[in-house]
Design a protein around this motif. Structure first.
Motif, PDB file in Angstrom:
ATOM      1  N   PRO A 203       0.806  -1.230   0.000  1.00 10.04           N
ATOM      2  CA  PRO A 203       0.000   0.000   0.000  1.00 10.04           C
ATOM      3  C   PRO A 203       0.832   1.269   0.000  1.00 10.04           C
ATOM      4  O   PRO A 203       0.443   2.284  -0.603  1.00 10.04           O
ATOM      5  N   GLU A 204       1.986   1.235   0.662  1.00 12.23           N
ATOM      6  CA  GLU A 204       2.784   2.453   0.789  1.00 12.23           C
ATOM      7  C   GLU A 204       3.461   2.882  -0.503  1.00 12.23           C
ATOM      8  O   GLU A 204       3.954   4.012  -0.611  1.00 12.23           O
ATOM      9  N   GLY A 205       3.452   1.985  -1.532  1.00 12.19           N
ATOM     10  CA  GLY A 205       4.149   2.319  -2.770  1.00 12.19           C
ATOM     11  C   GLY A 205       3.373   2.049  -4.037  1.00 12.19           C
ATOM     12  O   GLY A 205       3.968   2.022  -5.120  1.00 12.19           O
ATOM     13  N   THR A 206       2.050   1.873  -3.939  1.00  7.84           N
ATOM     14  CA  THR A 206       1.265   1.514  -5.121  1.00  7.84           C
ATOM     15  C   THR A 206       0.212   2.565  -5.442  1.00  7.84           C
ATOM     16  O   THR A 206      -0.592   2.945  -4.590  1.00  7.84           O
ATOM     17  N   PHE A 207       0.222   3.019  -6.699  1.00  7.99           N
ATOM     18  CA  PHE A 207      -0.871   3.803  -7.256  1.00  7.99           C
ATOM     19  C   PHE A 207      -1.765   2.849  -8.049  1.00  7.99           C
ATOM     20  O   PHE A 207      -1.281   2.115  -8.915  1.00  7.99           O
ATOM     21  N   THR A 208      -3.064   2.863  -7.785  1.00  6.63           N
ATOM     22  CA  THR A 208      -4.024   2.059  -8.540  1.00  6.63           C
ATOM     23  C   THR A 208      -4.806   2.992  -9.451  1.00  6.63           C
ATOM     24  O   THR A 208      -5.360   3.995  -8.988  1.00  6.63           O
ATOM     25  N   THR A 209      -4.835   2.682 -10.743  1.00 11.75           N
ATOM     26  CA  THR A 209      -5.622   3.502 -11.660  1.00 11.75           C
ATOM     27  C   THR A 209      -6.966   2.832 -11.929  1.00 11.75           C
ATOM     28  O   THR A 209      -7.067   1.610 -11.997  1.00 11.75           O
ATOM     29  N   TYR A 210      -7.985   3.661 -12.116  1.00 14.13           N
ATOM     30  CA  TYR A 210      -9.380   3.219 -12.198  1.00 14.13           C
ATOM     31  C   TYR A 210     -10.039   3.949 -13.363  1.00 14.13           C
ATOM     32  O   TYR A 210      -9.789   5.131 -13.574  1.00 14.13           O
ATOM     33  N   SER A 211     -10.878   3.239 -14.095  1.00 16.39           N
ATOM     34  CA  SER A 211     -11.517   3.820 -15.278  1.00 16.39           C
ATOM     35  C   SER A 211     -13.024   3.570 -15.286  1.00 16.39           C
ATOM     36  O   SER A 211     -13.492   2.513 -14.850  1.00 16.39           O
ATOM     37  N   PHE A 212     -13.756   4.547 -15.821  1.00 15.33           N
ATOM     38  CA  PHE A 212     -15.189   4.364 -16.080  1.00 15.33           C
ATOM     39  C   PHE A 212     -15.470   4.177 -17.568  1.00 15.33           C
ATOM     40  O   PHE A 212     -16.620   4.062 -17.969  1.00 15.33           O
ATOM     41  N   SER A 213     -14.418   4.155 -18.389  1.00 17.26           N
ATOM     42  CA  SER A 213     -14.601   3.972 -19.827  1.00 17.26           C
ATOM     43  C   SER A 213     -14.946   2.536 -20.177  1.00 17.26           C
ATOM     44  O   SER A 213     -15.698   2.286 -21.123  1.00 17.26           O
ATOM     45  N   LYS A 214     -14.394   1.592 -19.421  1.00 17.54           N
ATOM     46  CA  LYS A 214     -14.468   0.192 -19.806  1.00 17.54           C
ATOM     47  C   LYS A 214     -15.773  -0.451 -19.327  1.00 17.54           C
ATOM     48  O   LYS A 214     -16.630  -0.817 -20.126  1.00 17.54           O
ATOM     49  N   TRP A 215     -15.928  -0.578 -17.999  1.00 17.88           N
ATOM     50  CA  TRP A 215     -17.085  -1.330 -17.499  1.00 17.88           C
ATOM     51  C   TRP A 215     -18.385  -0.549 -17.616  1.00 17.88           C
ATOM     52  O   TRP A 215     -19.451  -1.138 -17.808  1.00 17.88           O
ATOM     53  N   LEU A 216     -18.334   0.785 -17.536  1.00 17.61           N
ATOM     54  CA  LEU A 216     -19.573   1.568 -17.565  1.00 17.61           C
ATOM     55  C   LEU A 216     -19.795   2.264 -18.897  1.00 17.61           C
ATOM     56  O   LEU A 216     -20.898   2.733 -19.158  1.00 17.61           O
TER      57      LEU A 216
END
Length: 369
Positions: A203-216
């Motif tokens: 957790p201390e070193g991870t950026f998680t990217t998230y998209s609304f283009s794909k599933w929604l």
């Protein structure tokens, strides 16, 4: 020999073709949930397009994204599409990054973004069935150095493979040991089975990217997010790339989509799985290529056409002549792109059938190559 393909038309020109089957962008083309359309219409009626949004996004949306990912304690920055967040990570943190580690096939833009700031890139090959079409911890260990940025696409666009928890443990352990950061590009996570988040492990070193283009299917509205623990995310949000906030209409639509996520995902996953079966059957019947990863953990499949006599660009041009838009591997893989094409599958099932008919036509004797 394959004839040279004509240059691909622009998306603007493709939009002028009303009968076109859009299977060349990994976006959802099903009729949206009524709640999403209602949210867009209400936002327009209230003329919210005349307002700026909060710099980090609406609080309700940020809370829903954290809940969706299952990362309690994480913070969220809502961005102009996931790519907007990626750009800011790669450029805003460039002064503290020694190297970016990416893959081929993969998505070329993060390395290009970092390169603007003089950050060198190392690209690891993964087009290999023996390694499961994924980069391995052993590959990363050979090139990682202190303060690297490891860009990990999972599920992998454009092939559809995904990393196991044990594989992610090995990769995040390397990142921790070298003081490196991980960008876990999870924009296709909603289509995957048994998916693990690197942020759970590091957790201390991870950026998680998230998209609304794909599933929604909000691709044209440009909405995504970067998620990380507050101490890490603040390195980006102290000076955000867009302090005036992401599209208000898109945020309203995203909130509505997350409130009806479960029934919507059941529908879109069902269509995705049905179309993957249709594409697989069409490819097998034709003898023209073979699927690289099946079932794919994304909303697309890759078809290896190396022994077909077609180049990827020429085959895609021929499909476009038949009103089916698919993408050549050359867009995402300088080294292996001529070996495969990519077909998006979160689309109406009728489009899958039209793809199958066009693909069959290409396999008939005399089809131009």
């Amino acid at each position: 020999m394959s004839a040279p393909a004509a240059a691909a038309p622009s998306f603007e020109h493709l939009l002028e073709r009303p009968d076109l089957v859009w299977m060349g962008q990994n976006t959802t083309h099903l009729e949206p949930p009524v709640e999403v359309l209602a949210a867009l219409e209400e936002s327009i009626r209230r003329r919210e397009f005349q307002l700026y949004a909060p710099a980090l996004g609406f609080e309700q949306l940020r809370e829903l994204i954290v809940e969706d990912l299952g990362l309690p304690g994480a913070d969220v920055w809502v961005t102009d599409g996931a790519v907007g967040g990626l750009h800011h990570i790669c450029t805003g943190l460039a002064g503290s990054i020694s190297r970016i580690v990416t893959s081929d096939p993969g998505w070329p833009w993060p390395a290009r973004f970092a390169g603007l700031e003089g950050v060198p890139a190392t690209t690891l090959d993964l087009y290999s069935a023996e390694q499961g079409y994924k980069i391995t911890a052993a590959q990363i260990a050979e090139v990682i150095e202190p303060r690297s940025l490891v860009y990990l696409i999972d599920p992998l666009n454009p092939l559809g493979s995904r990393y196991t928890r044990d594989e992610l443990v090995a990769i995040t352990d390397l990142a921790r040991e070298t003081g490196s950061l991980v960008v876990h590009d999870c924009t296709y996570r909603h289509f995957a089975t048994d998916h693990t988040l690197a942020a759970e492990l590091y957790p201390e070193g991870t950026f998680t990217t998230y998209s609304f283009s794909k599933w929604l299917g909000l691709a044209g509205l440009r909405l995504g997010a970067v998620v990380a623990v507050p101490e890490l995310l603040s390195r980006l949000t102290a000076v955000p790339s867009n302090p005036l906030g992401a599209n208000i209409q898109a945020q309203r639509a995203a909130i509505a989509g997350l409130t009806v996520k479960e029934p919507w995902l059941a529908r879109v996953r069902g269509a995705n799985e049905a179309n993957q079966r249709t594409v697989r059957a069409a490819v097998e019947r034709s003898g023209l290529g073979k699927l690289v990863v099946y079932p794919s953990h994304g909303n697309f499949v890759a078809v290896d056409i190396a022994d077909s006599g077609w180049s990827a660009d020429a085959l895609c041009a021929a499909m476009l002549e038949r009103d089916v838009f698919i993408r050549p591997g050359t867009y995402q893989s300088p080294r292996f792109g001529e070996r495969f094409v990519k077909v998006s599958t979160s689309v109406p099932e009728e489009w899958g059938e039209r793809f199958a008919a066009a693909w069959a036509d290409l396999s008939t004797p005399g089809a131009a190559r």
